[in-house]
Design an enzyme around this catalytic site. Sequence first.
Site, PDB file in Angstrom:
ATOM      1  N   SER A   1       0.830  -1.197   0.000  1.00 15.26           N
ATOM      2  CA  SER A   1       0.000   0.000   0.000  1.00 15.26           C
ATOM      3  C   SER A   1       0.872   1.257   0.000  1.00 15.26           C
ATOM      4  O   SER A   1       1.666   1.459  -0.918  1.00 15.26           O
ATOM      5  CB  SER A   1      -0.959  -0.039   1.200  1.00 15.26           C
ATOM      6  OG  SER A   1      -1.898   1.003   1.147  1.00 15.26           O
TER       7      SER A   1
ATOM      8  N   ASP B   1      -9.533  -2.702  -6.177  1.00 11.51           N
ATOM      9  CA  ASP B   1      -8.976  -1.989  -5.030  1.00 11.51           C
ATOM     10  C   ASP B   1      -9.781  -0.713  -4.764  1.00 11.51           C
ATOM     11  O   ASP B   1      -9.931   0.126  -5.653  1.00 11.51           O
ATOM     12  CB  ASP B   1      -7.515  -1.637  -5.304  1.00 11.51           C
ATOM     13  CG  ASP B   1      -6.730  -1.332  -4.039  1.00 11.51           C
ATOM     14  OD1 ASP B   1      -7.304  -0.721  -3.119  1.00 11.51           O
ATOM     15  OD2 ASP B   1      -5.549  -1.701  -3.974  1.00 11.51           O
TER      16      ASP B   1
ATOM     17  N   HIS C   1      -7.535  -5.011  -1.279  1.00 10.62           N
ATOM     18  CA  HIS C   1      -6.309  -4.291  -0.952  1.00 10.62           C
ATOM     19  C   HIS C   1      -5.420  -5.040   0.047  1.00 10.62           C
ATOM     20  O   HIS C   1      -4.201  -4.884   0.029  1.00 10.62           O
ATOM     21  CB  HIS C   1      -6.683  -2.909  -0.395  1.00 10.62           C
ATOM     22  CG  HIS C   1      -5.534  -1.987  -0.212  1.00 10.62           C
ATOM     23  ND1 HIS C   1      -4.888  -1.385  -1.269  1.00 10.62           N
ATOM     24  CD2 HIS C   1      -4.892  -1.553   0.905  1.00 10.62           C
ATOM     25  CE1 HIS C   1      -3.917  -0.620  -0.816  1.00 10.62           C
ATOM     26  NE2 HIS C   1      -3.894  -0.700   0.496  1.00 10.62           N
TER      27      HIS C   1
END
Length: 456
Positions: A166, A405, A433
């Site tokens: 991320s 996502d 995610h």
Amino acid sequence: MNMAVTQLEPYILKGSIKVIDRFFSVPVDYTKPDGPHIRIFARNLIPLDEAKGSGTDAAESDLPYLLYLQGGPGFGVDLSLSVDLGNALHKKKYQTLWLDPRGTGLSTPITADIFQTKKMDDEAIAKYLKHFRADNIVRDCETIRHFLLDGKKDPEARKWTIFGQSFGGFCAATYLSFHSDGLKEVFITGGIPPMVDSPDSVYEALVLKVEERNKVYYAKYPQDVRNVRRILGFLEDNNVVIPNGGNLTVSRWLQLGVQFGSHGGIDRVHQLVFRAITDLDTFGKLSYGLLDSVQSAQSFDTNPIYAVLHEPIYCQGRMAGWSAHRTIQKNDRFIWGKVKFMRDAPIYFTGEMIFPDMFRDYRHLRPLQGAAELLAHDEDWPMLYDKEALKKNKVKVNAATYYDDMYVDFGLVQEAASVIGNVEQLITNQSFHDGIRKHRDNILTTLFDLSKRERD
């Protein structure tokens, strides 16, 4: 630069994992190396069996390093993640390094009470917080790399591999832009960053995915259309205070929708709705247990960087200007003041978004309200990416990209991926995610296969 390093007594975890905890002293501002310093914590995990089983009687220090960069911004590394994911990475003949990025975890933390203790005004707090983006996180990494690896005779052994989840992937792109000579290879999961100068285009894209996830939620739990409306009506008519003194408002309840972007998130939100309705039916109010569960589901009080710098992580020479708030205002489905007059219409939960009223509703964000306002309207943000350097990149980048996502828009990721040289992607609609937690083995297997760069 002279640097103080504190190394704690090593210990052994189950599975023959040697742990070395270190604190590194680094400048708050790298342009002022003699100015104030903070501590950066990094946990080194060394798989002793892999070191001994390499076939060359290699010492522990000969195992190449893989540095893990955490998501966020504003989160330290979860110990259980470092052990679980670490075990899988150790099988690839790495020793791993788990960094608490500056301001998080065991690194010198960012908390409202610390600013109050130091008696810093809003301007001083805002100025301080500007040093906690990806650019300085990468400088911290380079400082640590030099300490650990500069003694190696082989120039290639002075490089390391990084793994960014991320926001950690955003940091990886910054690393590739300005310090690629320190990198052997890059792995990214859910984190090729949009190459933008402000967050506006990010939220304009993501709000469409948040809408989609709301439709999935209400299709799965149609009774929650009326249930959520009933809860919001109650919150609108009552002053509800959660255990730590924050306010549970309409806006804060809708922020639970951030969970829609992770595996099981829709079900978790439904359970909170179900419990709240049961409370209202039984007691005519929300129970302590429910309020505590809501508080536990929202991490802004304990991770204020997540709120204060969430929009500025996209800024390069432009202001954020409460981008998510402005974007949401364009869509009536997210506005309770309008939806409540639409009979039987669902109100949409919001996603991974920061709003001005959060700095009133979250108790430990309140002292940061003035600084957040200053940062939201600040245009003096340095560059985070060098597109020309990225186009010429030779370091292998292996990325897992999630089509659905809700936090990092797929379309913007593809635009960015086209800029970065030597990128190979695993693109899947079977993970959200947090896929590295849910589908770790499959994702790692594919990423390491991509790393071989084998062609049919």
